[in-house]
Write an enzyme that holds these catalytic residues in place. Structure first.
Site, PDB file in Angstrom:
ATOM      1  N   GLY A 248       7.943   0.016  -4.768  1.00 57.17           N
ATOM      2  CA  GLY A 248       7.894  -1.187  -3.687  1.00 57.17           C
ATOM      3  C   GLY A 248       7.131  -2.347  -4.425  1.00 57.17           C
ATOM      4  N   ASN A 249       6.775  -3.119  -3.277  1.00 57.37           N
ATOM      5  CA  ASN A 249       5.839  -4.283  -3.688  1.00 57.37           C
ATOM      6  C   ASN A 249       4.921  -4.819  -2.429  1.00 57.37           C
ATOM      7  OD1 ASN A 249       7.146  -6.482  -2.008  1.00 57.37           O
ATOM      8  ND2 ASN A 249       9.265  -5.882  -3.271  1.00 57.37           N
ATOM      9  N   ARG A 250       4.320  -5.791  -2.527  1.00 52.46           N
ATOM     10  CA  ARG A 250       3.286  -6.003  -1.611  1.00 52.46           C
ATOM     11  C   ARG A 250       3.637  -6.902  -0.414  1.00 52.46           C
ATOM     12  NH1 ARG A 250      -1.193  -8.505  -5.040  1.00 52.46           N
ATOM     13  NH2 ARG A 250      -2.041  -9.013  -2.971  1.00 52.46           N
ATOM     14  N   SER A 251       4.963  -7.177  -0.421  1.00 53.86           N
ATOM     15  CA  SER A 251       5.232  -7.940   0.901  1.00 53.86           C
ATOM     16  C   SER A 251       4.968  -7.436   2.065  1.00 53.86           C
ATOM     17  CB  SER A 251       6.849  -8.361   0.552  1.00 53.86           C
ATOM     18  OG  SER A 251       7.230  -9.058   1.859  1.00 53.86           O
TER      19      SER A 251
END
Ligand code: PMT
Length: 445
Positions: A248-251
Site C-alpha cells: 500500500g502507500n501513505r495516502s
C-alpha cells in the site's frame, strides 16, 4: 436596524468577537481545523438557526459555534420549550448574538419578517416531530414557525426524535411534504444511540459537521456545479500479498475527500470512489468503497461515462503481486529472503479519460519527489487530462497525510497556477474554481 440586531451582520454589545482564522490565532491545530476557518460558502451569510425541544438541542450549540467561526452571522431562535434543554446564554456565548424566542417581545413586532427576509438559510436543528407537524401544516404559532412561513430562503431540517416517533406514518408524511412539497433540505436523522434508556435506531440528529455542510450546500444551491456529476477517487489502494499482508502507500484520503466535499457544497452530485480511509465521508456524497486497484478500476469505469468531471486524487498502486497467497506466509517456511513477483495494474486515469463524454473535464494529480512540474506536464499529456494538480512527496505540510497541501495547477494552454500552502479544503475549493471555468460555469478568471 441596531448593530447586532436580528438580521444584521454586526455583533451586538454582548458579542465575543467571532474569531478570525484560527491558524492566525494559533489556537486550534487539530485535524480538520480548516472546517472552522471563515471561508466559502458560509462567510458573510445570514443563518437563522431554529432550535426545538429535544435532547439533541445541546448539539445545536456546536452548530451555532461552527457556523459563526466559518464567518456566518447566526441568529438563534429557540422554541419556548427548547429553553428547558439548553440555556440561551450558551448560544449567545458562541454567536455573540442574543437568541430569540418571543414573537410578542417589546420592539419585536416585525421580528419574524426581518429574520425571514434577511436570512440566506433557515436551519432547524433539532427539528422535533411536533415542530415538523406544525411546519407541514403551515402553522405560524410561535416565532420559529412564523419565520418559516415568511421566508423565501432555503430551509434545512435536521430531524431528531425517538425512533418510533420517526417511524410514525404521520411524521413520515409530514417530512415528505416538507421535502417534496416545499423543497426543504433534510439532513439525517442518523441511525445510532438515542436518549438514555431508548436504545438505538434511526432518529438521532445528524452530526453538527453534516448540518453545517447541509447549510453550506443550501446557501450554494444553484452554485456553479449545480447538477453536475462529479466523480472523485481518493486514498491509496491495497494490493494483497497473502491473506493478511498487502502492498500500500501513505495516502490518507484527505485530499480526495476534501475535493468531494467541496464539489458537493458547490451543488454537484458526487460519487467518491475510495480506497480504505479513516476520514469521515463527506455529507451527501455517494461513497463507493474499494480496496484494490482493480476494484477501483471497475468502480470508475462503471461511472466515468456519465461524469461531467472526473478527479483522480487516489494514489493507485502501479503494481500488484502476481499471485497473492490464499494463506498467511510463514516465516519459518520462507527464511531470511524472498521476492515478490509484481505485475502492472491498469492505469485508471489514462483509461477513463478516453471514456469521458465531450465537454467533460478530466483532472489528474501528480505526486513527485523531484522534477515536479516537468513530470506533471508529461502526465497531463500522456494520460489525456485537461488539468493536473502537481504536489510534492516528502515536503512538510504537503502531499500524503498532511491537513494542508502546496500545489501547482497545470491546465492545457494556460500558465501554471502556483498556490501557497493551504488547508486541503481550501486547495480543493481553488481546484474546483479552475474546473468550473473549464466547464464554462464561472470559476477562476
Ligand atoms: O490522500 P492524502 O494523504 O491526502 O494525500 C493526497 C495525495 C498526495 C495522494 C494526492 O494529492 C495525490 O497526489 N494523488 C495522486 C497520487 C499519485 O498516484 O500520483 P501519480 O503521479 O503516481 O499518478 C498520476 C495520476 O494517475 C494520478 O491522478 C493517479 O490517481 C493516476 N493513476 C496512477 C496510477 C494508476 N495505476 N492509475 C491511476 O489512475
Amino acid at each position: 436596524m441596531t448593530p447586532g440586531g436580528p438580521g444584521s451582520d454586526a455583533p451586538g454589545p454582548a458579542a465575543q468577537q467571532p474569531a478570525g482564522p484560527l491558524e492566525r490565532r494559533g489556537a486550534d491545530r487539530s485535524p480538520g481545523a480548516d472546517l472552522r476557518s471563515p471561508g466559502p460558502p458560509w462567510a458573510g451569510r445570514k443563518v437563522v438557526l431554529g432550535v426545538c425541544a429535544g435532547i439533541a438541542a445541546y448539539k445545536a450549540v456546536q452548530v451555532a459555534r461552527d457556523l459563526t467561526l466559518l464567518g456566518a452571522a447566526v441568529d438563534v431562535v429557540l422554541t419556548e420549550s427548547a429553553r428547558k434543554f439548553v440555556a440561551p446564554l450558551s448560544f449567545e456565548g458562541v454567536t455573540g448574538r442574543g437568541p430569540l424566542t418571543d414573537i410578542f417581545a417589546a420592539g419585536g413586532a416585525a421580528l419574524h419578517i426581518s429574520l425571514a427576509r434577511g436570512a440566506d438559510c433557515v436551519c432547524i436543528a433539532p427539528a422535533t416531530a411536533d415542530f415538523i407537524a406544525r411546519a407541514a401544516a403551515g402553522r405560524a404559532s410561535d416565532l420559529l414557525t412564523t419565520v418559516l412561513v415568511a421566508t423565501d430562503a432555503p430551509v434545512v431540517i435536521a430531524p431528531a426524535m425517538n425512533d418510533r416517533m420517526f417511524a410514525h406514518p404521520r411524521t413520515a408524511a409530514n417530512l415528505a411534504l416538507l421535502e417534496d412539497g416545499l423543497g426543504h433540505h433534510r439532513v439525517g436523522p442518523a441511525d445510532g444511540r438515542l436518549a438514555a434508556g431508548e436504545g438505538s435506531g434511526p432518529g438521532r440528529m445528524a452530526e453538527p459537521s453534516d448540518i453545517v455542510d447541509a447549510v453550506g450546500r443550501a446557501v450554494g444551491a444553484g452554485g456553479p456545479l449545480s447538477g453536475a456529476r462529479v466523480l472523485v477517487t481518493a486514498s491509496g489502494t491495497r494490493e494483497p500479498v497473502d491473506a493478511v499482508r498487502y502492498l500500500g502507500n501513505r495516502s490518507s484520503g484527505k485530499m480526495g475527500y476534501a475535493l468531494a466535499r467541496a464539489a458537493w457544497l458547490n451543488g454537484a452530485e458526487v460519487t467518491l470512489v475510495s480506497g480504505p480511509s479513516a476520514v469521515d465521508p463527506p455529507c451527501g456524497v455517494d461513497l463507493v468503497g474499494v480496496e484494490t486497484a482493480w476494484e477501483m478500476h471497475e468502480a470508475v469505469m462503471d461511472r466515468v461515462g456519465t461524469a461531467d468531471v472526473a478527479i483522480h486524487a487516489a494514489a493507485v498502486a502501479d503494481y500488484r503481486p502476481r499471485s497473492p497467497l490464499p494463506d498467511k506466509m510463514k516465516r519459518e517456511a520462507i527464511g531470511d529472503e524472498t521476492a515478490i513477483d509484481l505485475v502492472a495494474n491498469p492505469d485508471i486515469a489514462a483509461e477513463s479519460a478516453g471514456k469521458m463524454r465531450a465537454g467533460s473535464v478530466a483532472v489528474g494529480f501528480a505526486l513527485e519527489t523531484d522534477d515536479l512540474l516537468a513530470r506533471a506536464e508529461r502526465k497531463l499529456e500522456a494520460k489525456g487530462f485537461d488539468l493536473i494538480v502537481a504536489n510534492r512527496a516528502g515536503e512538510p505540510g504537503s502531499g500524503f497525510e498532511a491537513d494542508t497541501n502546496r500545489v501547482t495547477i497545470l491546465a492545457r494552454g494556460e500558465p501554471p497556477r502556483e498556490l501557497p500552502v493551504m488547508a486541503k479544503f481550501a486547495v480543493a475549493w481553488e481546484i474546483l474554481k479552475v474546473i468550473e471555468a473549464r466547464l464554462g460555469r464561472g470559476g477562476a478568471g
